[in-house]
Enzyme design. Structure first.
Site, PDB file in Angstrom:
ATOM      1  N   HIS A  60     -10.566   7.170  13.689  1.00  0.00           N
ATOM      2  CA  HIS A  60      -9.245   7.043  13.058  1.00  0.00           C
ATOM      3  C   HIS A  60      -8.872   5.585  12.752  1.00  0.00           C
ATOM      4  O   HIS A  60      -8.346   5.274  11.695  1.00  0.00           O
ATOM      5  CB  HIS A  60      -8.190   7.710  13.951  1.00  0.00           C
ATOM      6  CG  HIS A  60      -7.008   8.227  13.216  1.00  0.00           C
ATOM      7  ND1 HIS A  60      -6.317   9.363  13.591  1.00  0.00           N
ATOM      8  CD2 HIS A  60      -6.379   7.776  12.107  1.00  0.00           C
ATOM      9  CE1 HIS A  60      -5.323   9.580  12.745  1.00  0.00           C
ATOM     10  NE2 HIS A  60      -5.334   8.623  11.840  1.00  0.00           N
TER      11      HIS A  60
ATOM     12  N   LYS B   8      -9.954  13.759  12.999  1.00  0.00           N
ATOM     13  CA  LYS B   8     -10.239  12.359  13.370  1.00  0.00           C
ATOM     14  C   LYS B   8     -10.196  12.149  14.881  1.00  0.00           C
ATOM     15  O   LYS B   8      -9.405  12.795  15.578  1.00  0.00           O
ATOM     16  CB  LYS B   8      -9.215  11.429  12.706  1.00  0.00           C
ATOM     17  CG  LYS B   8      -8.994  11.729  11.232  1.00  0.00           C
ATOM     18  CD  LYS B   8      -8.019  10.792  10.538  1.00  0.00           C
ATOM     19  CE  LYS B   8      -7.683  11.304   9.147  1.00  0.00           C
ATOM     20  NZ  LYS B   8      -6.510  12.180   9.095  1.00  0.00           N
TER      21      LYS B   8
ATOM     22  N   ASP C 290      -6.784  17.744   5.555  1.00  0.00           N
ATOM     23  CA  ASP C 290      -6.975  16.517   6.327  1.00  0.00           C
ATOM     24  C   ASP C 290      -5.996  16.468   7.498  1.00  0.00           C
ATOM     25  O   ASP C 290      -4.797  16.313   7.304  1.00  0.00           O
ATOM     26  CB  ASP C 290      -6.746  15.289   5.427  1.00  0.00           C
ATOM     27  CG  ASP C 290      -7.026  14.000   6.175  1.00  0.00           C
ATOM     28  OD1 ASP C 290      -8.180  13.536   6.132  1.00  0.00           O
ATOM     29  OD2 ASP C 290      -6.100  13.464   6.831  1.00  0.00           O
TER      30      ASP C 290
ATOM     31  N   TYR D 224      -2.103  14.143  15.163  1.00  0.00           N
ATOM     32  CA  TYR D 224      -1.017  14.828  14.426  1.00  0.00           C
ATOM     33  C   TYR D 224      -0.486  16.038  15.216  1.00  0.00           C
ATOM     34  O   TYR D 224       0.534  16.613  14.860  1.00  0.00           O
ATOM     35  CB  TYR D 224      -1.469  15.306  13.040  1.00  0.00           C
ATOM     36  CG  TYR D 224      -2.020  14.232  12.114  1.00  0.00           C
ATOM     37  CD1 TYR D 224      -1.882  12.874  12.396  1.00  0.00           C
ATOM     38  CD2 TYR D 224      -2.688  14.579  10.934  1.00  0.00           C
ATOM     39  CE1 TYR D 224      -2.410  11.906  11.562  1.00  0.00           C
ATOM     40  CE2 TYR D 224      -3.211  13.610  10.089  1.00  0.00           C
ATOM     41  CZ  TYR D 224      -3.080  12.284  10.412  1.00  0.00           C
ATOM     42  OH  TYR D 224      -3.601  11.326   9.575  1.00  0.00           O
TER      43      TYR D 224
HETATM   44  N1  LIG Z   1      -6.179   7.790   8.374  1.00  0.00           N
HETATM   45  C1  LIG Z   1      -4.951   7.411   8.605  1.00  0.00           C
HETATM   46  O1  LIG Z   1      -4.678   6.480   9.408  1.00  0.00           O
HETATM   47  C2  LIG Z   1      -3.827   8.093   7.899  1.00  0.00           C
HETATM   48  C3  LIG Z   1      -2.538   7.519   7.900  1.00  0.00           C
HETATM   49  C4  LIG Z   1      -1.532   8.183   7.211  1.00  0.00           C
HETATM   50  C5  LIG Z   1      -1.813   9.352   6.534  1.00  0.00           C
HETATM   51  N2  LIG Z   1      -3.068   9.899   6.556  1.00  0.00           N
HETATM   52  C6  LIG Z   1      -3.398  11.157   5.849  1.00  0.00           C
HETATM   53  O2  LIG Z   1      -2.955  11.065   4.507  1.00  0.00           O
HETATM   54  C7  LIG Z   1      -2.048  12.117   4.217  1.00  0.00           C
HETATM   55  C8  LIG Z   1      -1.031  11.685   3.190  1.00  0.00           C
HETATM   56  O3  LIG Z   1      -0.304  10.555   3.614  1.00  0.00           O
HETATM   57  P1  LIG Z   1       1.214  10.623   4.105  1.00  0.00           P
HETATM   58  O4  LIG Z   1       1.491  11.928   4.727  1.00  0.00           O
HETATM   59  O5  LIG Z   1       1.426   9.391   4.926  1.00  0.00           O
HETATM   60  O6  LIG Z   1       2.062  10.403   2.820  1.00  0.00           O
HETATM   61  P2  LIG Z   1       2.083  10.802   1.253  1.00  0.00           P
HETATM   62  O7  LIG Z   1       1.222  11.962   1.000  1.00  0.00           O
HETATM   63  O8  LIG Z   1       1.882   9.554   0.514  1.00  0.00           O
HETATM   64  O9  LIG Z   1       3.606  11.176   1.069  1.00  0.00           O
HETATM   65  C9  LIG Z   1       4.226  12.216   1.766  1.00  0.00           C
HETATM   66  C10 LIG Z   1       5.709  12.179   1.396  1.00  0.00           C
HETATM   67  O10 LIG Z   1       5.846  12.453  -0.005  1.00  0.00           O
HETATM   68  C11 LIG Z   1       6.690  13.570  -0.209  1.00  0.00           C
HETATM   69  N3  LIG Z   1       6.154  14.285  -1.367  1.00  0.00           N
HETATM   70  C12 LIG Z   1       4.979  14.943  -1.482  1.00  0.00           C
HETATM   71  N4  LIG Z   1       4.805  15.412  -2.726  1.00  0.00           N
HETATM   72  C13 LIG Z   1       5.907  15.051  -3.432  1.00  0.00           C
HETATM   73  C14 LIG Z   1       6.307  15.246  -4.766  1.00  0.00           C
HETATM   74  N5  LIG Z   1       5.556  15.919  -5.621  1.00  0.00           N
HETATM   75  N6  LIG Z   1       7.501  14.743  -5.154  1.00  0.00           N
HETATM   76  C15 LIG Z   1       8.279  14.058  -4.288  1.00  0.00           C
HETATM   77  N7  LIG Z   1       7.946  13.823  -3.005  1.00  0.00           N
HETATM   78  C16 LIG Z   1       6.751  14.319  -2.582  1.00  0.00           C
HETATM   79  C17 LIG Z   1       6.619  14.347   1.087  1.00  0.00           C
HETATM   80  O11 LIG Z   1       7.794  15.097   1.290  1.00  0.00           O
HETATM   81  P3  LIG Z   1       7.813  16.650   1.701  1.00  0.00           P
HETATM   82  O12 LIG Z   1       6.787  16.868   2.773  1.00  0.00           O
HETATM   83  O13 LIG Z   1       9.214  16.822   2.189  1.00  0.00           O
HETATM   84  O14 LIG Z   1       7.511  17.402   0.455  1.00  0.00           O
HETATM   85  C18 LIG Z   1       6.514  13.227   2.115  1.00  0.00           C
HETATM   86  O15 LIG Z   1       7.786  12.655   2.399  1.00  0.00           O
HETATM   87  C19 LIG Z   1      -1.470  12.435   5.597  1.00  0.00           C
HETATM   88  O16 LIG Z   1      -0.796  13.664   5.618  1.00  0.00           O
HETATM   89  C20 LIG Z   1      -2.695  12.357   6.459  1.00  0.00           C
HETATM   90  O17 LIG Z   1      -3.465  13.540   6.332  1.00  0.00           O
HETATM   91  C21 LIG Z   1      -4.089   9.258   7.216  1.00  0.00           C
END
Ligand SMILES: NC(=O)c1ccc[n+]([C@@H]2O[C@H](COP(=O)([O-])OP(=O)(O)OC[C@H]3O[C@@H](n4cnc5c(N)ncnc54)[C@H](OP(=O)(O)O)[C@@H]3O)[C@@H](O)[C@H]2O)c1
Length: 275
Positions: free
Chosen positions: A110, A77, A47, A52
Site C-alpha cells: 500500500h 493491498k 479496488d 478500508y
Molecule cells: N493506494 C492508495 O493509497 C489510495 C489512496 C486513495 C484512494 N485509493 C483508491 O482510489 C479510489 C478512488 O480515489 P478516492 O476514493 O480517493 O477519490 P475519487 O474517486 O477521486 O473521488 C471520490 C469522490 O468523488 C465523488 N464522485 C464520484 N463520482 C462523481 C461524479 N460523477 N460527480 C461528482 N462527484 C463524484 C464521490 O462522491 P460520492 O461517493 O458521494 O458519489 C467522492 O466524494 C479509492 O476508492 C481507492 O480504491 C488508493
C-alpha cells in the site's frame, strides 16, 4: 455501456482500464450496494484494501452480483502496520478470507514503508509464485522507491498505483514506470472526497464542449494516456455515468488538462507519511 477496454500487464494478465474504488465507504451496507450495482451495470474491476475495512462487503457484493469470480479483476493491498510487524503472509490470508475468495488478481504494497517494503515484496513474490495472486504491484512509490525495490526484486511490479489528477499529473513518474514496463493506476482521479477537480474551470468547459460530465472528461484524460482509473462513488447514477466513456478527447484538449498540473497533492506525500 460500461467502458470495457483492458491493458496487458507485464506478465500478460489483462486488467480493465476502469475499476470501482471503494475507499471511504464507512457506513454498513454502502460498499456492498455499490459493488453489487457496479458489477450489475458492467464494471469488472474492483479496488479495495485491508485498511478500508470493507473487504467483507466487497466479497459479499461479488457473491450477490451473480457475476463469476473469474470475470472480475479484484485488487487489495497490504497495510503498512502489517509490513512493520512482518505479517505480510498472514495479512494476505486474512484479506482472502474476508473477500471470500482463494486468490486476488492484484495485491499491492500500500505504501513504501521504510526498511520494510523490500522484505514485504519478497513475500508477495513467493505468494505470486504459488499462484495465489495473479499480479503483484506497489502503490505510492516514487522513482527512488522503485529503484531501490528493483535492485532487490526478482519480479518487476506489474503496477504502481499513485495519486493522479490534472493538478498532479505525475508525468515523469509515469514515463519512468512505463519505461520499466510497470502499468500506472490513478487513484483519487477526481480529487477524492468532494471531487474538487470537477469544479476546475478547464474541466467544466471541456465537459460543456463534449456534452459529458466533468468526471467523464477527467477519467478519459487518464485512459487516453494509458493510465488505469479507479473512481469511487456511492451513488448509482455516478457509478453508471463514470463508466460511460465511449468518446475520445482531442489531443489539444488533453494538453489543456495536462497544463493544469501544479504538482499539488491532495492525499499524503509518500516521502513523508505518518501512518
Ligand atoms: N493506494 C492508495 O493509497 C489510495 C489512496 C486513495 C484512494 N485509493 C483508491 O482510489 C479510489 C478512488 O480515489 P478516492 O476514493 O480517493 O477519490 P475519487 O474517486 O477521486 O473521488 C471520490 C469522490 O468523488 C465523488 N464522485 C464520484 N463520482 C462523481 C461524479 N460523477 N460527480 C461528482 N462527484 C463524484 C464521490 O462522491 P460520492 O461517493 O458521494 O458519489 C467522492 O466524494 C479509492 O476508492 C481507492 O480504491 C488508493
Amino acid at each position: 455501456m460500461i467502458f470495457s477496454q483492458t491493458k496487458k500487464l507485464n506478465n500478460g494478465v489483462e486488467i480493465p482500464m476502469l475499476g470501482l474504488g471503494v475507499f471511504l465507504m464507512p457506513e454498513q451496507g454502502v460498499t456492498l450496494e455499490a459493488v453489487r450495482y457496479a458489477l450489475r451495470v458492467g464494471y469488472r474491476h474492483l479496488d479495495t484494501a485491508s485498511i478500508y475495512e470493507n473487504e467483507g462487503e466487497v466479497g459479499e457484493g461479488i457473491k450477490q452480483s451473480g457475476v463469476l469470480r473469474e470475470e472480475i479483476f479484484l485488487t487489495t493491498k497490504l497495510w503498512n502496520d502489517d509490513m512493520r510487524k512482518g505479517r505480510a503472509e498472514a495479512a494476505f490470508e486474512e484479506s482472502l478470507k474476508r473477500l471470500g475468495t482463494d486468490y486476488v488478481d492484484l495485491y499491492l504494497l500500500h505504501w513504501p514503508v521504510a526498511g520494510k517494503f523490500i522484505e514485504s515484496w519478497k513475500v508477495l513474490e513467493s505468494l505470486y509464485k504459488q499462484k495465489r495472486i495473479r499480479a503483484i504491484g506497489v502503490s505510492n512509490f516514487h522513482k527512488h522507491h522503485m529503484e531501490a525495490l528493483l535492485k532487490e526484486a526478482e519480479i518487476v511490479p506489474a503496477v504502481n498505483q499513485i495519486e493522479r489528477h490534472p493538478l498532479l499529473s505525475q508525468k515523469e513518474l509515469i514515463e519512468y514506470c512505463t519505461h520499466q514496463g510497470i502499468a500506472v493506476e490513478a487513484y483519487s482521479p477526481l480529487g477524492s472526497t468532494g471531487a474538487p477537480i470537477l469544479s476546475e474551470e478547464t474541466v467544466v468547459e471541456l465537459a460543456r464542449k463534449y456534452d459529458r460530465t466533468p468526471a467523464q472528461i477527467v477519467l478519459k484524460w487518464n485512459i487516453e494516456q494509458g493510465v488505469i482509473v479507479i473512481p469511487k462513488s456511492t451513488h448509482k447514477e455516478r457509478i453508471l455515468s463514470n463508466g460511460q466513456l465511449d468518446f475520445m478527447l482531442r489531443g489539444e484538449d488533453i494538453k489543456m488538462l495536462d497544463a493544469l498540473n501544479e504538482n499539488k497533492r491532495i492525499m499524503a506525500d509518500p516521502e513523508n507519511f505518518n501512518f
